[in-house]
Scaffold this motif. Sequence first.
Motif, PDB file in Angstrom:
ATOM      1  N   ASP A  41      -3.743   3.055  17.996  1.00 37.64           N
ATOM      2  CA  ASP A  41      -5.162   2.866  17.664  1.00 37.64           C
ATOM      3  C   ASP A  41      -5.670   3.979  16.748  1.00 37.64           C
ATOM      4  OD1 ASP A  41      -5.215   0.552  19.199  1.00 37.64           O
ATOM      5  OD2 ASP A  41      -6.054   1.562  20.973  1.00 37.64           O
TER       6      ASP A  41
ATOM      7  N   ARG B 233      -4.326   3.451  13.234  1.00 37.66           N
ATOM      8  CA  ARG B 233      -5.040   2.349  12.577  1.00 37.66           C
ATOM      9  C   ARG B 233      -6.395   2.823  12.062  1.00 37.66           C
ATOM     10  NH1 ARG B 233      -5.192  -3.326  15.350  1.00 37.66           N
ATOM     11  NH2 ARG B 233      -3.085  -3.242  14.577  1.00 37.66           N
ATOM     12  N   VAL B 234      -7.121   3.592  12.855  1.00 38.47           N
ATOM     13  CA  VAL B 234      -8.418   4.116  12.438  1.00 38.47           C
ATOM     14  C   VAL B 234      -8.253   5.051  11.249  1.00 38.47           C
ATOM     15  CG1 VAL B 234     -10.310   5.655  13.139  1.00 38.47           C
ATOM     16  CG2 VAL B 234      -9.547   3.851  14.680  1.00 38.47           C
TER      17      VAL B 234
ATOM     18  N   ASN C  27       0.807  -1.223   0.000  1.00 36.02           N
ATOM     19  CA  ASN C  27       0.000   0.000   0.000  1.00 36.02           C
ATOM     20  C   ASN C  27       0.842   1.276   0.000  1.00 36.02           C
ATOM     21  OD1 ASN C  27      -2.334  -1.562   0.084  1.00 36.02           O
ATOM     22  ND2 ASN C  27      -2.273  -1.681   2.313  1.00 36.02           N
TER      23      ASN C  27
ATOM     24  N   SER D 287      -5.830   5.092   9.020  1.00 36.35           N
ATOM     25  CA  SER D 287      -5.425   4.362   7.806  1.00 36.35           C
ATOM     26  C   SER D 287      -6.591   3.574   7.228  1.00 36.35           C
ATOM     27  CB  SER D 287      -4.253   3.435   8.097  1.00 36.35           C
ATOM     28  OG  SER D 287      -4.643   2.366   8.940  1.00 36.35           O
ATOM     29  N   ASP D 288      -7.493   3.079   8.092  1.00 38.46           N
ATOM     30  CA  ASP D 288      -8.674   2.377   7.596  1.00 38.46           C
ATOM     31  C   ASP D 288      -9.623   3.334   6.888  1.00 38.46           C
ATOM     32  OD1 ASP D 288      -7.712   0.001   8.585  1.00 38.46           O
ATOM     33  OD2 ASP D 288      -8.970   0.031  10.414  1.00 38.46           O
ATOM     34  N   ALA D 289      -9.668   4.603   7.352  1.00 38.54           N
ATOM     35  CA  ALA D 289     -10.570   5.591   6.777  1.00 38.54           C
ATOM     36  C   ALA D 289     -10.055   6.142   5.448  1.00 38.54           C
ATOM     37  CB  ALA D 289     -10.787   6.733   7.765  1.00 38.54           C
TER      38      ALA D 289
END
Length: 122
Positions: free
Chosen positions: A113, A116-117, A81, A119-121
């Motif tokens: 945390d 991670r949130v 990615n 990068s997911d968004a």
Amino acid sequence: MKHAVDVHVGKRIRHRRWVSGTTQQQLAEQVGIKFQQIQKYETGMNRVSASRLWDIAHALNVDIAFFFEGLNEDSMPADLNGMPSDIMTDKEALELLRSYYSIPEDQRRRLFDLARVLSDAA
């Protein structure tokens, strides 16, 4: 001509030295050589002898095997990615890692945390 193994070992020396906050001069003094030799090792221009690698491993507080980790091409990701295939050579990533581990553990976990949130968004 540089050999791929020498380049890899050199990158691992630089990575460990950088993560530990050790300068080339400090490492050179610990192993009894000039800092220019450390530069040559880190670029793969000069091959590190077994005895010198032993001294460097001791100075950087790692096992000799550390310098050979990830050497097998099959085990190294080509691209994750947008990340560089060899994250060990990315100065920004290493600086971020060092800064991350200087944060107290409970705050570091919350930062992890959050990252991670985010990068997911993305």
